[in-house]
Design an enzyme around this catalytic site. Structure first.
Site, short mmCIF file in Angstrom:
data_model
loop_
_atom_site.label_atom_id
_atom_site.label_comp_id
_atom_site.label_asym_id
_atom_site.label_seq_id
_atom_site.Cartn_x
_atom_site.Cartn_y
_atom_site.Cartn_z
N GLN A 73 0.84 -1.19 0.00
CA GLN A 73 0.00 0.00 0.00
C GLN A 73 0.88 1.24 0.00
O GLN A 73 1.17 1.81 1.05
CB GLN A 73 -0.89 -0.02 1.24
CG GLN A 73 -1.82 1.14 1.33
CD GLN A 73 -3.25 0.75 1.10
OE1 GLN A 73 -3.62 -0.38 1.26
NE2 GLN A 73 -4.05 1.70 0.72
N PHE A 74 1.31 1.66 -1.20
CA PHE A 74 2.19 2.83 -1.28
C PHE A 74 1.51 4.08 -0.77
O PHE A 74 2.17 5.02 -0.33
CB PHE A 74 2.70 3.03 -2.71
CG PHE A 74 1.72 3.66 -3.65
CD1 PHE A 74 1.71 5.03 -3.84
CD2 PHE A 74 0.82 2.88 -4.37
CE1 PHE A 74 0.81 5.62 -4.71
CE2 PHE A 74 -0.07 3.46 -5.24
CZ PHE A 74 -0.08 4.83 -5.41
N THR A 75 0.18 4.11 -0.76
CA THR A 75 -0.54 5.31 -0.33
C THR A 75 -0.37 5.62 1.15
O THR A 75 -0.73 6.71 1.59
CB THR A 75 -2.04 5.22 -0.68
OG1 THR A 75 -2.60 4.09 -0.02
CG2 THR A 75 -2.24 5.11 -2.18
#
Length: 140
Positions: A73-75
């Protein structure tokens, strides 16, 4: 490295209509990687997730053998302090992040954890039924 760890009754990841990862009565881990993370950071995160006393009766996944679903989850490294459009500059590029997510998964498995995963760089539908709810942010 940053992780949101949630206790779940069940959680699934679906890609293109196919369930690619699922757990019952365990942990959902949303995992983000930044530029300064290393394989050692990944192994430390695996240890912390596995030994985190967040389950019933203050027990850990390591103690009771609870499964873990890891979803990249790069966010988690999004920054929306300026305006409404988040900046993703603190998130490591995929070429850096993917091996470190894989190292975290590998380290969890080496510790004896049953690990399900999402699919890196895929559009994933993540569903979960939170227990408690109990949610912890781990930030290394």
């Amino acid at each position: 490295m940053r992780a949101v760890v949630q206790t779940v009754g069940r959680a699934t990841v679906t890609v293109d209509g196919e369930v690619v990862g699922a757990v019952d009565d365990g942990l959902l881990v949303l995992l983000g990687v930044t530029h300064t993370d290393t394989p050692e950071t990944a192994r430390t995160m695996a240890r912390k997730v596995h030994e985190l006393r967040i389950l019933d009766d203050e027990r850990s996944a390591a103690e009771i053998g609870a499964p873990v679903l890891v979803v990249s989850q790069f966010t988690l490294y999004g920054d929306a302090r300026k305006g409404r459009r988040p900046s993703w500059t603190a998130a490591a590029p995929a070429e850096v992040a993917e091996p470190l997510v894989e190292e975290t998964i590998r380290a969890l498995r080496q510790r004896g954890a049953t690990v399900a995963t999402g699919r890196f760089r895929a559009h994933m539908l993540v569903e979960s039924v939170n227990v408690g709810p109990r949610t912890i942010l781990l930030d290394l």
